[in-house]
Design an enzyme around this catalytic site. Structure first.
Site, PDB file in Angstrom:
ATOM      1  N   LYS A 187      52.357  36.378  40.272  1.00 55.17           N
ATOM      2  CA  LYS A 187      51.477  37.324  40.960  1.00 55.17           C
ATOM      3  C   LYS A 187      50.898  36.663  42.199  1.00 55.17           C
ATOM      4  O   LYS A 187      50.338  35.576  42.128  1.00 55.17           O
ATOM      5  CB  LYS A 187      50.351  37.748  40.012  1.00 55.17           C
ATOM      6  CG  LYS A 187      49.375  38.755  40.586  1.00 55.17           C
ATOM      7  CD  LYS A 187      48.341  39.129  39.523  1.00 55.17           C
ATOM      8  CE  LYS A 187      47.363  40.163  40.009  1.00 55.17           C
ATOM      9  NZ  LYS A 187      46.390  40.536  38.938  1.00 55.17           N
ATOM     10  N   GLY A 244      51.491  45.849  44.450  1.00 57.34           N
ATOM     11  CA  GLY A 244      50.199  46.493  44.301  1.00 57.34           C
ATOM     12  C   GLY A 244      49.482  46.581  45.629  1.00 57.34           C
ATOM     13  O   GLY A 244      50.042  46.259  46.684  1.00 57.34           O
ATOM     14  N   ASP A 289      38.464  46.366  32.744  1.00 57.35           N
ATOM     15  CA  ASP A 289      39.391  47.190  33.528  1.00 57.35           C
ATOM     16  C   ASP A 289      40.564  47.663  32.669  1.00 57.35           C
ATOM     17  O   ASP A 289      41.720  47.618  33.091  1.00 57.35           O
ATOM     18  CB  ASP A 289      39.894  46.396  34.737  1.00 57.35           C
ATOM     19  CG  ASP A 289      40.591  47.273  35.772  1.00 57.35           C
ATOM     20  OD1 ASP A 289      40.307  48.489  35.806  1.00 57.35           O
ATOM     21  OD2 ASP A 289      41.415  46.753  36.546  1.00 57.35           O
TER      22      ASP A 289
END
Length: 253
Positions: free
Chosen positions: A64, A44, A162
């Site tokens: 992550k 990302g 989100d």
């Protein structure tokens, strides 16, 4: 239901946080904490996601990470840090079959990682283009399951903030799991900043205006996502962010 959880402004605010030296390194030849990194599975704007193996349980997790320079960004570093800390703080808290479980988290001064439930199917952003749309019946099943997950989160005092196809993970068939609750605890001013950091296509009018968010804000964003999954188009577009925001606030789809 409004956002009622506390804000986390520094790594020291995370209950049970573990700090170690030196800073976490995402070299694939190294073990990260109790996790053996297997391979990179996603990248990302702020970091990488790796497939890793928990050496204690033998289970697979998605690891992550965030790049150190992201936290140091002079314009958005504070927001990025808040998002990462917010998501890390949810470790072990949200337990729902249609929410990606946060299993473990370590946050340091300029780096960190979050171990999450590994979802093999990828996200729904792959299914918003012509020729790749899912059957209507499948989208309806996904909608029903997402509504249940968001209702559960709202009862826990959490607004996702989100929701978009990229944050809806498809495990198998129509088994969907909502991911990335990093924006859930952001202050109003930071929520507005996220529009400049990413895409405001899925933001509700009250979110763009910096007003208090609720379960209904998430439902609006889910509705935009479902519209795109069914038609292959976004309900609102614009040549500039300003034009897009104007349409979201003043026009019907």
């Amino acid at each position: 239901m409004t956002q009622s959880r506390p804000q986390f402004e520094s790594p020291r605010c995370i209950p049970g946080e573990r700090v170690s030296e030196p800073a976490v390194q995402m070299d694939l030849s190294l073990q990260v904490g109790k996790y053996d990194v297997q391979k990179a599975i996603g990248k990302g704007a702020t970091g990488m996601v790796y497939l890793a193996k928990d050496t204690f349980t033998g289970g697979e997790v998605a690891l992550k990470t965030i790049e150190p320079e992201v936290f140091r960004d002079p314009e958005f570093g504070t927001v990025y840090r808040s998002q990462f800390l917010n998501e890390a703080s949810l470790a072990g808290k949200l337990r729902h079959p249609h929410i990606v479980a946060i299993l473990d988290a370590v946050v340091q001064e300029d780096s960190g990682y979050i171990a999450m439930e590994f979802v093999k199917g990828g996200d729904l952003s792959r299914h918003v283009a012509a020729g790749k749309l899912l059957p209507v019946a499948d989208v309806l099943q996904i909608a029903f399951k997402c509504c249940g997950a968001l209702e559960y989160a709202a009862k826990e005092g959490i607004v996702h903030s989100d929701i978009k196809p990229a944050n809806l993970m498809l495990a198998e068939g129509t088994e969907v799991k909502i991911s990335d609750f990093g924006a859930a605890y952001l202050r109003k001013s930071q929520v507005v900043q996220t529009a400049a950091m990413g895409s405001p296509y899925y933001m509700s009018p009250e979110q763009i205006a910096g007003k208090e968010l609720s379960f209904h804000s998430d439902m609006y964003s889910l509705g935009v996502s479902l519209y795109e999954l069914l038609t292959g188009n976004k309900p609102f577009t614009g040549e500039t962010i300003e034009m897009l925001v104007q349409k979201i606030q003043n026009q019907d789809p």
